[in-house]
Design a protein around this motif. Structure first.
Motif, PDB file in Angstrom:
ATOM      1  N   ALA A 188       0.812  -1.209   0.000  1.00 19.69           N
ATOM      2  CA  ALA A 188       0.000   0.000   0.000  1.00 19.69           C
ATOM      3  C   ALA A 188       0.849   1.264   0.000  1.00 19.69           C
ATOM      4  O   ALA A 188       0.548   2.248  -0.689  1.00 19.69           O
ATOM      5  N   SER A 189       1.922   1.268   0.785  1.00 16.85           N
ATOM      6  CA  SER A 189       2.748   2.471   0.893  1.00 16.85           C
ATOM      7  C   SER A 189       3.495   2.782  -0.397  1.00 16.85           C
ATOM      8  O   SER A 189       3.975   3.907  -0.585  1.00 16.85           O
ATOM      9  N   GLU A 190       3.576   1.783  -1.309  1.00 18.81           N
ATOM     10  CA  GLU A 190       4.293   1.979  -2.564  1.00 18.81           C
ATOM     11  C   GLU A 190       3.355   2.173  -3.752  1.00 18.81           C
ATOM     12  O   GLU A 190       3.824   2.392  -4.876  1.00 18.81           O
ATOM     13  N   HIS A 191       2.056   2.074  -3.523  1.00 19.25           N
ATOM     14  CA  HIS A 191       1.100   2.217  -4.629  1.00 19.25           C
ATOM     15  C   HIS A 191       0.953   3.709  -4.950  1.00 19.25           C
ATOM     16  O   HIS A 191       0.487   4.487  -4.113  1.00 19.25           O
ATOM     17  N   ALA A 192       1.324   4.109  -6.151  1.00 16.03           N
ATOM     18  CA  ALA A 192       1.408   5.527  -6.500  1.00 16.03           C
ATOM     19  C   ALA A 192       0.070   6.248  -6.339  1.00 16.03           C
ATOM     20  O   ALA A 192       0.013   7.366  -5.807  1.00 16.03           O
TER      21      ALA A 192
END
Length: 371
Positions: A188-192
């Motif tokens: 989630a933290s890397e989903h743009a």
């Protein structure tokens, strides 16, 4: 977007016109160190479609919310709310208000402290205009129902107690992911797009003293990627809301789209379960749902973050500043130019502002805790 009153419930509310219910000027917001949420649950008998609620508020109560739970087949509406200063909401609209073209919805939109009907229960935040006093003493509410037979309803009252109106609050946020656009908790933290939406959320609410912390991600079934009932009243919608995990904050559900065969739903990007929403997880009004398909995954056209912020605004007690029919909200500073308010009925890039008065309303929602 939120439906405001169901056609079968022909009840009306209107502004009392009693000046003593209003402050002469906006109360001063204070940097309070302690905010208490006091919850009281009462069970009442609705007889011939009417139930009466009486309760006392101490001097340190800054705001309160009422959440009514009743018969799943009935509609409910708070038709009177009488403070020690006078009636804030009364039971009949004027002829002029009815002639506005809103029909059965006329009263709720023209009351001093707005109240709206809902299915299987209803909710109310006081004040949803910060110029209204929350006076210590005895309050009385009348709750009407479309079910005439005697039955039991449950009313949960949540008070915000502090030394003054809070200048800042912290709201725990739980984001529930159905797998729409590949959004899952492990990345989630890397989903743009998700990161862009959260940044938008922070930029909208931080100027009015609201931070979202902690933020957690929860995976739920991909069966909820397509929601058929925009009102969240069917089994699927209620099951979705029951997945909520934030016990004293805000639950957001990210789906792919709303789809019930109604063409108008193609223009709907999100919905709050109620105005105001319930901060307790797994309740009927406990959540905000937003759809990824409402806009494109391209920074200059992406409305996911704005839609999320708009529906959270509803959840925290705000109405549209301007409706499609042209009528305005009940907050005095939202009509100042330029009108690029987050709570305009149309979601547009750049419409991301909230006013000082709106900030005071949402900081009074029981989801908020001390920073």
């Amino acid at each position: 977007m939120r439906p405001y009153l169901f056609p079968m419930l022909c009840l009306y509310l209107a502004c009392s016109g009693q000046d003593d219910i209003y402050h002469d000027e906006l109360p001063k917001a204070l940097a309070v160190e302690r905010i208490e949420r006091i919850e009281t649950v009462q069970r009442l008998t609705s007889s011939s479609g009417i139930a009466e609620l009486v309760f006392d508020l101490p001097a340190q109560t800054q705001s309160f919310a009422l959440f009514v739970e009743g018969d799943p087949q009935a509609e409910y509406l708070i038709t009177q709310l009488e403070s020690p200063d006078g009636v804030l909401v009364r039971a009949e609209a004027t002829d002029e208000e009815i002639s506005s073209g809103l029909g059965a919805a006329a009263g709720p939109f023209f009351s001093a402290n707005r109240s709206v009907g809902d299915h299987a229960g209803t909710s109310l935040l006081v004040p949803n205009d910060p110029m209204i006093k929350v006076t210590a003493g005895s309050w009385r509410a009348t709750i009407q129902s479309t079910r005439s037979q005697d039955h039991t309803i449950t009313v949960s009252r949540m008070e915000q107690r502090a030394q003054g109106r809070p200048l800042a609050v912290r709201i725990p946020l739980s984001i529930h992911l159905t797998g729409a656009e590949g959004m899952r908790s492990e990345a989630a933290s890397e989903h743009a797009r998700l990161r862009r939406a959260q940044n938008q959320l922070e930029s909208v609410f931080s100027p009015i003293g609201i931070t979202f912390s902690p933020i957690t991600y929860v995976d739920i079934s991909d069966d909820y990627q397509v929601i058929e009932d925009i009102e969240l009243n069917d089994a699927q919608g209620l099951d979705l809301l029951a997945q909520g995990s934030a016990e004293q904050g805000l639950n957001v559900f990210i789906i792919e789209r709303f789809d019930s065969g109604d063409e108008i739903l193609g223009t709907v990007g999100g919905v709050s379960a109620a105005i105001p929403g319930d901060p307790r997880a797994k309740q009927r009004f406990a959540g905000v749902v937003v759809a990824t398909s409402f806009s494109e995954d391209e920074p200059s056209r992406d409305l996911l973050g704005l839609t999320m912020a708009h529906e959270i605004g509803h959840f925290l007690g705000l109405f549209h500043t301007t409706e499609a029919a042209g009528f305005l909200d009940n907050i005095s500073d939202t009509q100042e130019e330029p009108q690029r308010n987050l709570m305009h009925h149309l979601s547009q890039q750049g419409f991301d502002q909230l006013t000082e008065h709106q900030g005071m309303v949402v900081r009074g929602h029981p989801a908020g805790a001390a920073p």
